[in-house]
Design an enzyme around this catalytic site. Sequence first.
Site, short mmCIF file in Angstrom:
data_model
loop_
_atom_site.label_atom_id
_atom_site.label_comp_id
_atom_site.label_asym_id
_atom_site.label_seq_id
_atom_site.Cartn_x
_atom_site.Cartn_y
_atom_site.Cartn_z
CD GLU A 345 37.00 42.41 45.48
OE1 GLU A 345 37.06 41.47 44.66
OE2 GLU A 345 37.98 42.76 46.16
CG ASP A 369 41.37 37.70 45.95
OD1 ASP A 369 40.16 37.77 45.72
OD2 ASP A 369 42.11 38.70 46.01
CG HIS A 534 37.15 36.65 43.10
ND1 HIS A 534 36.27 37.67 42.77
CD2 HIS A 534 38.17 37.23 43.79
CE1 HIS A 534 36.73 38.81 43.25
NE2 HIS A 534 37.88 38.57 43.86
#
Length: 597
Positions: A345, A369, A534
């Site tokens: 991401e 995550d 994260h």
Amino acid sequence: MENVKVENRLQGSMPKIGIRPVIDGRRGGIRESLEDVTMDMAVTVARFLSDHLKHSNGLNVECVIADTCIGGVAEAALAAEKFARAGVGVTITVTPSWCYPTETMDTDPHMPKAIWGFNGTERPGAVYLAAALSAHNQKGLPAFSIYGKDVQDMGDNSIPEDVQAKLLQFAKSGLAVATMRGKSYLSMGSVSMGIAGCIVDENFFQNYLGMRNEYVDMSEFVRRMDRGIYDQDEFEKALGWTKENCQIGQDVNPPHLTRTDDQKQGDWETVVKMTLIARDMMVGNPKLAQLGYGEEALGRNAIAAGFQGQRAWTDHFPNGDFMEAILTSSFDWNGIREPFMLATENDTLNGITMLFGHLLTDSAQIFADVRTYWSPNAVKRVTGHQLTGAAANGIIHLINSGPAALDGTGRQEKDGKPAMKPFWEITQDEVKQCLEATQWCPAVDFFRGGGYSTDFTTREGMPVTMARINLIKGLGPVLQLAEGYTVELPDDVHDKLDQRSNPTWPTTWFVPNLTGEGVFKSVYSVMNNWGSNHGALSYGHIGGDLLTLASMLRIPVCMHNVPEDRVFRPSTWTAFGVMEPTGADFRACANFGPLYR
């Protein structure tokens, strides 16, 4: 090292360690009596560091010793000139005696620096150490103090264990600082799903890390795929390797969203091409010049990168999970090699945290995550299982939305225990075990363009450190970290918890080491105080090294559970509040400001 590729794939030579033998400059018997013992001290340190350190790419660390002992400013200047020509990125000053601090010190403001003052009584280097540190502090040039606990005799060439530990901790962190300088972070795409960590803060990269930022739109992948701007021979090799080694996992999509066999085959071809293209954009590929694409062949000199993916890409094309998982692993179809740091991401801050961990450990990093805190009561209610052992106080579910380095399976071993090793220590059998422990599941329904996600569960018993950089308006970058261990759950318990999130994604069950105080009083508090969705996971308890590296870059650390005896920062940090080390760290970093401002 059969089928192991050791190389510097970036532009710029690897930084060296400069050793500065400093001496009492008075002639007529004093300097002459110290020449040999001082230079011997420098040679001993250089040999020790070269024998015990490698760069993250597997190349040996080189040390450069000043041509003469440094007794005054002229010789200090000669040493600085030699170091500049040799590519020195970090310096260590050594001396067994009193010397003249301001005349002999290293004054380069960008060079991480340490001083080992020999703990002896004949001509105590410790006196010089104290005076030189005072001079560095007064001039705003923070330096690390290395001072052995036990008195040694003059001429003793041994390096005590406590001094060895500090030399290695300082040198590895200093090399990380020097390695990042001048390299690029490549953003492939932009901001993913409104995640703030994706927003590139160029001031952070330039002022704190000495790095530059490069940007490529994700349409570049389409251009290169459509026009064949990749090595076709390598693509065929990679696709064959993938079909042979990547096991297909479960497809959890409902029938009306399940992709056909032809679509899935096309997805494999696309994700393999994406992997080649992302790597080429990061570090270049001379084969592209042979195809007539000289500009593309150069790459972006990117030591780290990120891929936006969601949703502008994944709503139409296969996702980047295979690309991210394979590149961040320590092996692929070409053999065993240094892992790439590629952030899911395009979370730039987690990508840089991964880079920190990689440069300090030489091993792959897990992007994850920080998904869920499972209390013992919640686990018992949902599964009927009572958490015990290391997991007794609760667990944190680390799970990325599709990819993670295959090293994270924990199928490599050190001393018979699961590990994530530097790539040059990994065996072919361990590569096979990592691949066999991983399944590639057709992407779930919200990856509308298809693709394959990485499904594995990390083995129990790995010492690990979870870390994260966050940016705070008005404060700047802040690092947080938690040392702990990986744990495993019974299969049926894991499945019940995992399926509540996504069973096709990689899972690491993490338990931080608790101290009984503050944020580390409970597992819940660690999760509750984590500053982002994260985190990056490194093998080993490297919190002390991260603290040292952060202090060099002037990044304060807001939470950690590192024992006091492993905290190593510049000596002047104590002047900002020896009774309150966390606050002192913030005040010192604010006072000195970013390293490259």
